[in-house]
Design a protein around this motif. Structure first.
Motif, PDB file in Angstrom:
ATOM      1  N   ALA A  15       0.830  -1.210   0.000  1.00  0.00           N
ATOM      2  CA  ALA A  15       0.000   0.000   0.000  1.00  0.00           C
ATOM      3  C   ALA A  15       0.863   1.258   0.000  1.00  0.00           C
ATOM      4  O   ALA A  15       0.457   2.296  -0.552  1.00  0.00           O
ATOM      5  CB  ALA A  15      -0.927  -0.004   1.216  1.00  0.00           C
ATOM      6  N   VAL A  16       2.038   1.189   0.612  1.00  0.00           N
ATOM      7  CA  VAL A  16       2.940   2.342   0.627  1.00  0.00           C
ATOM      8  C   VAL A  16       3.408   2.654  -0.789  1.00  0.00           C
ATOM      9  O   VAL A  16       3.470   3.822  -1.209  1.00  0.00           O
ATOM     10  CB  VAL A  16       4.137   2.080   1.561  1.00  0.00           C
ATOM     11  N   GLU A  17       3.753   1.610  -1.546  1.00  0.00           N
ATOM     12  CA  GLU A  17       4.164   1.807  -2.935  1.00  0.00           C
ATOM     13  C   GLU A  17       2.999   2.331  -3.774  1.00  0.00           C
ATOM     14  O   GLU A  17       3.185   3.203  -4.632  1.00  0.00           O
ATOM     15  CB  GLU A  17       4.680   0.485  -3.516  1.00  0.00           C
ATOM     16  N   PRO A 215      -7.607  -8.854 -11.089  1.00  0.00           N
ATOM     17  CA  PRO A 215      -6.228  -9.330 -10.961  1.00  0.00           C
ATOM     18  C   PRO A 215      -5.349  -8.745 -12.064  1.00  0.00           C
ATOM     19  O   PRO A 215      -5.813  -8.495 -13.180  1.00  0.00           O
ATOM     20  CB  PRO A 215      -6.360 -10.844 -11.115  1.00  0.00           C
ATOM     21  N   ILE A 216      -4.072  -8.555 -11.757  1.00  0.00           N
ATOM     22  CA  ILE A 216      -3.128  -8.034 -12.740  1.00  0.00           C
ATOM     23  C   ILE A 216      -1.804  -8.780 -12.637  1.00  0.00           C
ATOM     24  O   ILE A 216      -1.303  -9.039 -11.541  1.00  0.00           O
ATOM     25  CB  ILE A 216      -2.897  -6.509 -12.558  1.00  0.00           C
ATOM     26  N   GLY A 317       0.480 -13.452  -7.775  1.00  0.00           N
ATOM     27  CA  GLY A 317       1.806 -14.053  -7.733  1.00  0.00           C
ATOM     28  C   GLY A 317       2.480 -13.804  -6.400  1.00  0.00           C
ATOM     29  O   GLY A 317       2.093 -12.939  -5.622  1.00  0.00           O
ATOM     30  N   SER A 318       3.519 -14.584  -6.145  1.00  0.00           N
ATOM     31  CA  SER A 318       4.195 -14.533  -4.844  1.00  0.00           C
ATOM     32  C   SER A 318       5.454 -13.673  -4.841  1.00  0.00           C
ATOM     33  O   SER A 318       6.058 -13.473  -3.798  1.00  0.00           O
ATOM     34  CB  SER A 318       4.569 -15.961  -4.402  1.00  0.00           C
ATOM     35  N   ASP A 319       5.849 -13.141  -5.989  1.00  0.00           N
ATOM     36  CA  ASP A 319       7.086 -12.366  -6.093  1.00  0.00           C
ATOM     37  C   ASP A 319       6.804 -10.894  -5.782  1.00  0.00           C
ATOM     38  O   ASP A 319       6.111 -10.216  -6.554  1.00  0.00           O
ATOM     39  CB  ASP A 319       7.652 -12.504  -7.511  1.00  0.00           C
ATOM     40  N   ALA A 322       7.599  -8.484  -8.598  1.00  0.00           N
ATOM     41  CA  ALA A 322       6.648  -8.541  -9.710  1.00  0.00           C
ATOM     42  C   ALA A 322       5.369  -7.788  -9.373  1.00  0.00           C
ATOM     43  O   ALA A 322       4.771  -7.138 -10.233  1.00  0.00           O
ATOM     44  CB  ALA A 322       6.335  -9.987 -10.050  1.00  0.00           C
ATOM     45  N   ARG A 323       4.943  -7.869  -8.124  1.00  0.00           N
ATOM     46  CA  ARG A 323       3.743  -7.124  -7.708  1.00  0.00           C
ATOM     47  C   ARG A 323       3.968  -5.628  -7.875  1.00  0.00           C
ATOM     48  O   ARG A 323       3.103  -4.902  -8.379  1.00  0.00           O
ATOM     49  CB  ARG A 323       3.419  -7.444  -6.251  1.00  0.00           C
TER      50      ARG A 323
END
Length: 346
Positions: A15-17, A215-216, A317-319, A322-323
């Motif tokens: 959320a900060v990003e 989703p993205i 995704g878990s990366d 990448a998010r």
């Protein structure tokens, strides 16, 4: 169209990003992993501008008075940045988790929202309804009243809905709609239903937010990008029996009834991988933002044309890297769609 983010519970600092990139609101879901209120308090403390919203609080899990108190607390902690998203949930959650009967969800939602509105307005709650009765007749004590003054002049109330009658109810009694499994075409259809309900309510002419959860995943290979989306779809479509599952019926209505049946059958047989494999790539792609940056920008423009006001992105995704890349690409795409737009922090 503005951007929102559905914050992953294992990466709340995302959320900060999102705030840095100019996103307007951070939504927090609740379900198998976490309640939403705790994470919202954390995010409110870590940010200064981005709004925070429940996406969504489960109505069966809280009395309306507790929802009012939670909303008031988050309003104070965030300095007036809180928005209240509510959902009636489903039979699987309501009866299995909370031990409450699930019947006539739209009528119950109408009463619940009415009580919450009264509480947030500072009125003493006195509601004698078919589903909710506050205070209890013959009981001790008086109806709930919120004693502290809110910072926000009016906390927006968003309603999650899937079916046509639920969409009309959202238009009639809420300030926005929170949707799932939404293609641009589905959004356009929903906007028509919302408009039909809007003219019957008391909020005609007031702003209304159309907020699909989408989703993205950025990547060249659609099959790879779609895999976590397929997991998400399979989990929701397999909840409970198909006759009581909103998501199953929605998938049917969108032309994927045979696939929905396979997902349920395989999930109930314990074949999770088979259930995921049964989700058509076409369905995952239609209801998501998948692929390289230029393809994502085209799809985002289609959502805007369909009537979306806030696109609530779910980086899959878990990366973690990448998010964050997905958020950056989305922010750049919105700048291309709306050249010269003013970010909330400009």
């Amino acid at each position: 169209m503005r951007l929102g983010i559905n914050v992953p519970l294992d990466d709340a600092d995302l959320a900060v990003e999102a705030e840095r990139l100019g996103f307007e609101v951070a939504f927090v879901p609740e379900g198998f992993r976490s309640d939403a209120a705790s994470a919202l308090g954390y995010i409110a403390a870590r940010t200064t501008r981005i709004h925070v919203a429940s996406g969504v609080f489960q109505m069966p899990a809280r009395t309306p008075a507790m929802t009012v108190m939670t909303a008031a607390t988050l309003d104070g902690l965030s300095g007036g940045r809180f928005r209240l998203g509510l959902g009636v949930s489903n039979a699987f959650i309501t009866e299995g988790w909370h031990g409450r009967p699930f019947g006539r969800p739209l009528a119950m939602s109408r009463e619940y929202v009415a009580i919450v509105r009264a509480g947030l307005d500072g009125r003493q709650v006195d509601h004698q309804g078919e589903h909710l009765t506050v205070p209890l007749p013959g009981g001790r004590g008086t109806g709930f009243r919120l004693h502290n003054k809110l910072i926000s002049p009016r906390i927006p109330v968003y309603l999650a809905a899937v079916g046509d009658r639920g969409l009309e109810l959202a238009g009639e009694i809420a300030d926005g709609w929170f949707g799932v499994f939404c293609s641009p075409g589905r959004v356009a259809e929903a906007v028509r239903r919302i408009g039909a309900g809007r003219v019957r309510g008391d909020h005609v002419g007031e702003p209304f937010e159309v907020i699909p959860s989408v989703p993205i995943a950025v990547g060249e290979d659609l099959e790879t990008a779609a895999l976590p989306v397929k997991h998400h779809v399979a989990r929701f479509v397999s909840l409970g029996h198909r006759s009581d599952n909103f998501y199953f019926r929605l998938m049917e209505r969108l032309g994927h009834g045979e696939a929905a049946a396979k997902i349920q059958d395989r999930a109930q047989a314990g074949d999770t991988a088979g259930a995921v494999a049964a989700v058509p790539l076409e369905f995952a792609d239609d209801t998501s933002l998948l692929g390289p940056a230029d393809r994502l920008a085209e799809r985002m423009a289609a959502y805007e044309q369909a009537g979306v006001t806030i696109l609530a992105l779910s980086p899959v995704g878990s990366d973690p890297a990448a998010r964050r890349k997905s958020l950056q690409v989305a922010a750049e795409a919105v700048e291309l769609i709306n050249p010269g737009r003013t970010r909330p922090d400009d």
